[in-house]
Enzyme design. Structure first.
Site, short mmCIF file in Angstrom:
data_model
loop_
_atom_site.label_atom_id
_atom_site.label_comp_id
_atom_site.label_asym_id
_atom_site.label_seq_id
_atom_site.Cartn_x
_atom_site.Cartn_y
_atom_site.Cartn_z
N CYS A 204 -1.02 -6.25 0.64
CA CYS A 204 -0.27 -5.02 0.90
C CYS A 204 -0.88 -4.18 2.02
O CYS A 204 -0.15 -3.56 2.79
CB CYS A 204 -0.16 -4.20 -0.38
SG CYS A 204 0.94 -4.97 -1.61
N ASP B 155 -2.14 1.26 -2.85
CA ASP B 155 -2.17 0.52 -4.13
C ASP B 155 -3.44 0.67 -4.95
O ASP B 155 -3.80 -0.24 -5.71
CB ASP B 155 -1.93 -0.98 -3.87
CG ASP B 155 -0.49 -1.29 -3.52
OD1 ASP B 155 0.32 -0.35 -3.46
OD2 ASP B 155 -0.18 -2.48 -3.29
N LYS C 11 6.40 2.54 -2.91
CA LYS C 11 6.85 1.38 -2.15
C LYS C 11 7.35 0.30 -3.10
O LYS C 11 7.06 0.34 -4.30
CB LYS C 11 5.75 0.83 -1.24
CG LYS C 11 4.58 0.13 -1.92
CD LYS C 11 3.61 -0.36 -0.86
CE LYS C 11 2.40 -1.06 -1.47
NZ LYS C 11 2.74 -2.36 -2.08
#
Length: 253
Positions: free
Chosen positions: A193, A48, A160
């Protein structure tokens, strides 16, 4: 990366033996114990590090979050990723990349990004750049510029759609096809995450190591403290890029 798991073929024979890859052992200071890693069976997973989370014009900044902490891993990763790649580790970039129609996203996931239902969440134009929030192919979902500059063609990119990089994605099959056992977890947010991806990896049988100075969070500091504690206590190990880099560079020389 396909050479890590490939047959040798001729018009008469399929040789099912995989090419032998010798170990690349490195000794690393870590907690709760020091580690010996085999870089030939290791992947660095970067989670991310995207504009919507780390750029001043991204979604988080647009809803009033100070993204300065989320930018802290950028220079660390810009140095660490090429060194690991050069020593034989696989490089896997994992990040939100949602469908434009959001058809695979349940209400609970959408709620996280738009808790009041005002239409400012995933797929909206609610960032200063006016790009669809975390939508695949958009500026919002792209890697920050500094890390896009260190990507190479052999790296693997996995979109994702949940806090975990494993749920409803190809990440597990990619890692197994790369013949990887050990994951170095990096990115943001460490307590969200990154931790969810790390936890699922541990449950699937991977060895997991969180690189503390290559992760960050915009959450309160106690969230980071709890994350480090739980990784060491329940799932695996933590180390720092400063511990990894000297050994990795020697291995790649």
């Amino acid at each position: 990366m396909t050479g890590r798991n490939a047959w040798t073929l001729s018009d008469t024979t399929a040789d099912l033996r995989r090419s032998a890859r010798g170990p690349v052992p490195v000794e690393v200071t870590a907690a709760p114990q020091d580690l010996v890693l085999d870089l030939a069976r290791t992947a660095v997973v970067v989670v991310d590090m995207q504009n919507d989370f780390c750029h001043p014009d991204g979604w988080l900044a647009g809803i009033g979050v100070d993204v300065t902490p989320a930018r802290a891993p950028i220079p660390v990763l810009a140095e660490l990723v090429p060194a690991l790649r050069g020593a034989g580790a696989a490089v896997v970039w994992v990040g939100w990349g949602n469908r434009p129609d959001r058809a695979n996203l349940p209400p609970g996931v959408l709620h996280v990004y738009d808790p009041a239902g005002t239409g400012t969440g995933i797929g909206s134009l609610s960032n200063r750049a006016g790009a669809p929030v975390l939508q695949e192919g958009s500026w919002a979902a792209a890697l920050v510029e500094e890390l896009a500059a260190v990507v190479e063609p052999g790296d693997v990119h996995v979109p994702k759609f949940r806090m975990s990089g494993f749920v409803d994605t190809v990440l597990d099959s990619v890692l197994r096809n790369l013949r990887v056992d050990t994951l170095l977890l990096t990115g943001v947010n460490a307590d969200q995450c990154v931790l969810n991806t790390l936890t699922d990896a541990a449950n699937l049988g991977y060895d997991v190591v969180m690189v503390e100075d290559a992760v960050a969070t915009t959450s309160p500091s106690f969230c980071m403290d709890a994350t480090v504690y739980n990784v060491r206590q329940c799932y695996g190990f933590t180390t720092r890029a400063a511990n990894l880099l000297p050994a990795v560079r020697r291995a790649g020389a």
